[in-house]
Design a protein around this motif. Structure first.
Motif, PDB file in Angstrom:
ATOM      1  N   SER A 110      10.918   1.308   0.883  1.00 38.44           N
ATOM      2  CA  SER A 110       9.763   0.230   1.078  1.00 38.44           C
ATOM      3  C   SER A 110       9.793  -0.830   0.104  1.00 38.44           C
ATOM      4  N   THR A 111       9.244  -1.676   0.553  1.00 37.70           N
ATOM      5  CA  THR A 111       9.172  -3.056  -0.570  1.00 37.70           C
ATOM      6  C   THR A 111       7.659  -3.393  -0.565  1.00 37.70           C
ATOM      7  N   TYR A 112       7.716  -3.927  -1.902  1.00 37.79           N
ATOM      8  CA  TYR A 112       6.243  -4.937  -1.925  1.00 37.79           C
ATOM      9  C   TYR A 112       6.490  -6.185  -2.642  1.00 37.79           C
ATOM     10  N   TRP A 113       5.274  -7.097  -2.650  1.00 34.41           N
ATOM     11  CA  TRP A 113       5.716  -8.417  -3.176  1.00 34.41           C
ATOM     12  C   TRP A 113       4.238  -8.742  -3.924  1.00 34.41           C
ATOM     13  N   LEU A 114       4.149  -9.669  -4.695  1.00 35.51           N
ATOM     14  CA  LEU A 114       3.049 -10.208  -5.340  1.00 35.51           C
ATOM     15  C   LEU A 114       2.840 -11.644  -5.082  1.00 35.51           C
ATOM     16  N   SER A 115       1.726 -11.937  -4.692  1.00 41.44           N
ATOM     17  CA  SER A 115       1.195 -13.265  -4.470  1.00 41.44           C
ATOM     18  C   SER A 115       0.196 -13.740  -5.505  1.00 41.44           C
ATOM     19  N   GLU A 116       0.502 -14.659  -6.193  1.00 43.79           N
ATOM     20  CA  GLU A 116      -0.613 -15.336  -7.195  1.00 43.79           C
ATOM     21  C   GLU A 116      -1.637 -15.982  -6.589  1.00 43.79           C
ATOM     22  N   GLN A 117      -2.761 -15.655  -6.926  1.00 42.00           N
ATOM     23  CA  GLN A 117      -4.197 -16.350  -6.424  1.00 42.00           C
ATOM     24  C   GLN A 117      -4.872 -17.048  -7.708  1.00 42.00           C
ATOM     25  N   SER A 118      -5.986 -17.565  -7.407  1.00 39.62           N
ATOM     26  CA  SER A 118      -6.681 -18.167  -8.386  1.00 39.62           C
ATOM     27  C   SER A 118      -7.423 -17.350  -9.535  1.00 39.62           C
ATOM     28  N   ASN A 119      -7.768 -17.822 -10.494  1.00 40.55           N
ATOM     29  CA  ASN A 119      -8.654 -17.086 -11.615  1.00 40.55           C
ATOM     30  C   ASN A 119      -7.984 -15.890 -12.292  1.00 40.55           C
ATOM     31  N   GLY A 120      -6.657 -15.800 -12.280  1.00 41.96           N
ATOM     32  CA  GLY A 120      -5.858 -14.800 -12.765  1.00 41.96           C
ATOM     33  C   GLY A 120      -5.828 -13.669 -11.758  1.00 41.96           C
ATOM     34  N   LEU A 121      -6.010 -13.701 -10.695  1.00 40.43           N
ATOM     35  CA  LEU A 121      -5.848 -12.493  -9.631  1.00 40.43           C
ATOM     36  C   LEU A 121      -4.504 -12.480  -8.990  1.00 40.43           C
ATOM     37  N   ILE A 122      -4.239 -11.416  -8.491  1.00 38.64           N
ATOM     38  CA  ILE A 122      -3.000 -11.016  -7.994  1.00 38.64           C
ATOM     39  C   ILE A 122      -3.316 -10.340  -6.771  1.00 38.64           C
ATOM     40  N   GLN A 123      -2.577 -10.966  -5.523  1.00 39.23           N
ATOM     41  CA  GLN A 123      -2.494 -10.039  -4.330  1.00 39.23           C
ATOM     42  C   GLN A 123      -1.145  -9.136  -4.247  1.00 39.23           C
ATOM     43  N   VAL A 124      -1.424  -7.913  -4.034  1.00 42.22           N
ATOM     44  CA  VAL A 124      -0.253  -7.028  -3.796  1.00 42.22           C
ATOM     45  C   VAL A 124      -0.181  -6.820  -2.307  1.00 42.22           C
ATOM     46  N   ASN A 125       0.867  -6.996  -1.883  1.00 42.98           N
ATOM     47  CA  ASN A 125       1.314  -6.843  -0.479  1.00 42.98           C
ATOM     48  C   ASN A 125       2.417  -5.797  -0.241  1.00 42.98           C
ATOM     49  N   LEU A 126       2.134  -4.916   0.603  1.00 47.72           N
ATOM     50  CA  LEU A 126       3.061  -3.565   0.782  1.00 47.72           C
ATOM     51  C   LEU A 126       3.683  -3.821   2.148  1.00 47.72           C
ATOM     52  N   GLN A 127       4.957  -3.201   2.331  1.00 53.71           N
ATOM     53  CA  GLN A 127       5.401  -3.180   3.737  1.00 53.71           C
ATOM     54  C   GLN A 127       4.973  -1.889   4.355  1.00 53.71           C
ATOM     55  N   TYR A 128       4.613  -0.895   3.824  1.00 55.86           N
ATOM     56  CA  TYR A 128       3.878   0.172   4.503  1.00 55.86           C
ATOM     57  C   TYR A 128       2.765   0.759   3.437  1.00 55.86           C
ATOM     58  N   SER A 129       1.916   1.609   3.985  1.00 54.69           N
ATOM     59  CA  SER A 129       0.950   1.828   3.085  1.00 54.69           C
ATOM     60  C   SER A 129       1.101   3.116   2.170  1.00 54.69           C
ATOM     61  N   LEU A 130       0.417   3.358   1.155  1.00 57.07           N
ATOM     62  CA  LEU A 130       0.886   4.064   0.076  1.00 57.07           C
ATOM     63  C   LEU A 130       0.797   5.791   0.435  1.00 57.07           C
ATOM     64  N   PRO A 131       1.300   6.591  -0.171  1.00 61.02           N
ATOM     65  CA  PRO A 131       0.867   7.974  -0.312  1.00 61.02           C
ATOM     66  C   PRO A 131      -0.484   8.090  -1.088  1.00 61.02           C
ATOM     67  N   LYS A 132      -0.951   9.014  -0.907  1.00 58.96           N
ATOM     68  CA  LYS A 132      -2.463   9.262  -1.201  1.00 58.96           C
ATOM     69  C   LYS A 132      -2.686   9.360  -2.540  1.00 58.96           C
ATOM     70  N   GLU A 133      -1.686   9.833  -3.305  1.00 56.48           N
ATOM     71  CA  GLU A 133      -1.674   9.950  -4.843  1.00 56.48           C
ATOM     72  C   GLU A 133      -1.843   8.422  -5.544  1.00 56.48           C
ATOM     73  N   GLU A 134      -0.521   7.636  -5.062  1.00 56.25           N
ATOM     74  CA  GLU A 134      -0.457   6.397  -5.500  1.00 56.25           C
ATOM     75  C   GLU A 134      -1.849   5.599  -4.885  1.00 56.25           C
ATOM     76  N   GLU A 135      -2.181   5.696  -3.941  1.00 57.74           N
ATOM     77  CA  GLU A 135      -3.356   4.987  -3.406  1.00 57.74           C
ATOM     78  C   GLU A 135      -4.552   5.220  -4.322  1.00 57.74           C
TER      79      GLU A 135
END
Length: 308
Positions: free
Chosen positions: A236-261
Motif C-alpha cells: 500500500s502507499t501513502y503521500w504527504l500534502s503540505e498545509q499552512s502553519n507547518g502542518l502536514i496531511q498524511v493520506n493513505l491508500q488504505y486504513s492502517l492496522p490497529k497497532e500503527e493506528e
C-alpha cells in the motif's frame, strides 16, 4: 484542516475529563475500577450539546458515542478496560518515539497540543516504553508463519466470499474456480447466531480440493490482508500534502492496522475514529511517521514536494 484541529482539541478536553472522573469516582467509592455507565451517563449529557463536527468523528452506529469515546481512550492506553464493563486509570507513562521524542499518556494533565493525543515532554516519567513495546508490531513474515502453524483441515467450510491475492493487489470474489492449490486466501464465512448474521474471516490454503484454515481474530484482519498483498510484492502507499502553519496531511491508500493506528493517534489527528485514511500532523513528526509506516511496508509516493 480546521475540522481536524477542532476534533483534537475536544478529544484532549474530554480525555482529561474522563480520566479525572475515573480518578474521582475511585476515591469516592474506595475502588480502583468504575463501571462504564457512570462515565457514559455524564458524557451523554455533555455530548448532547456538542458540535456536529466532533459527533460525526464517531461513525459506529451500533454503539453510542460515549461508549465509542471510552473505546477510543482504551485503545490508546489512556484508560484501561478491566472486564465486566469497568474501567481503571493506568499509571502515567512515557512512550519513546522512533526519533527519541517522548510523549506522555494517562496523565491527568491536559494535553494542549494541536495534533495527536500524546503530551510531549523532554523527560521520561517513572514508567516508560519504547514505541514497539507500547504496541506489538509483528512483521508480515511473522503473521503468515503464525497462521501457517495453525492451519487445520476444514473440509466442510462454506465460504460466502473469498479474497484473492495476486501481482495486481487483492480483490473479493464469489468465483471459487479461480482458487489454486498452495496459494493463500482470506475466506469470509457467514454464520447465523440467533437472529443475527456473524461474519468470520479465515486465513486459508487450498490443498487437494480441501480447505486448510485458521481463524483471523479481531484486530488482525487489516495486517493479515497487508501481509498477503506484500507476499505478492504489492504494498500500500501513502503521500504527504503540505498545509499552512507547518502542518502536514498524511493520506493513505488504505486504513492502517490497529497497532500503527494507535501510534499515529499519539502524534497525529485522524479524520475519523475508525479506519481513517487521512491524518493531520506536523513536520516535526515526519521521521516518526515514516518509521511507523515501515512496519507495514507502506511506500511513500510523491505528494506536494515533501520528500525529506
Amino acid at each position: 484542516m480546521i475540522d481536524y484541529l477542532l476534533i483534537q482539541k475536544k478529544i484532549n478536553y474530554y480525555s482529561c475529563y474522563v480520566k479525572h472522573m475515573i480518578n474521582g469516582f475511585c476515591e469516592e467509592f474506595y475502588t480502583n475500577k468504575i463501571h462504564a455507565k457512570r462515565l457514559t451517563s455524564v458524557l451523554e449529557r455533555l455530548f448532547a450539546n456538542e458540535d456536529e463536527i466532533f459527533l460525526k468523528f464517531f461513525r459506529d452506529e451500533k454503539l453510542s458515542i460515549p461508549y465509542q469515546f471510552l473505546q477510543y481512550l482504551n485503545a490508546q492506553g489512556e484508560i484501561l478496560h478491566v472486564g465486566e464493563n469497568r474501567y481503571a486509570l493506568p499509571p502515567e507513562r512515557t512512550i519513546v518515539l522512533p526519533d527519541g521524542q517522548n510523549v506522555v499518556i494517562s496523565s491527568l494533565e491536559k494535553n494542549s497540543g494541536q495534533v495527536g493525543s500524546g503530551r510531549f515532554t523532554t523527560e521520561k516519567t517513572a514508567i516508560f516504553l519504547n514505541y514497539d513495546e507500547y504496541v506489538f508490531l509483528p512483521t508480515f513474515e511473522q503473521i503468515i508463519q503464525h497462521y501457517e502453524n495453525k492451519l487445520k483441515n476444514h473440509h466442510d467450510i462454506e465460504p460466502s466470499e473469498i479474497v484473492i491475492f495476486n501481482e495486481l493487489g487483492s480483490f473479493k470474489s464469489t468465483n471459487f474456480k479461480q482458487v489454486k492449490d498452495g496459494d493463500y486466501y482470506i475466506l469470509k464465512v457467514e454464520r447465523l447466531l440467533g437472529a443475527q448474521i456473524k461474519t468470520e474471516n479465515y486465513f486459508a490454503k487450498r490443498q487437494d480440493r480441501e480447505w486448510f484454515v485458521a481463524e483471523i481474530r479481531n484486530g488482525l484482519f487489516v495486517r493479515t490482508r497487508m501481509a498477503l498483498r506484500s507476499r505478492k510484492n504489492v504494498n500500500s502507499t501513502y503521500w504527504l500534502s503540505e498545509q499552512s502553519n507547518g502542518l502536514i496531511q498524511v493520506n493513505l491508500q488504505y486504513s492502517l492496522p490497529k497497532e500503527e493506528e494507535s501510534l499515529m493517534h499519539l502524534i497525529a489527528t485522524p479524520k475519523e475514529y475508525k479506519w481513517s485514511k487521512s491524518y493531520l500532523t506536523t513536520k516535526s513528526q515526519l521521521e516518526n511517521i515514516r518509521a511507523i509506516f515501515t512496519h507495514c511496508k507502506l511506500k511513500e509516493v510523491k505528494g506536494n514536494g515533501i520528500h525529506n
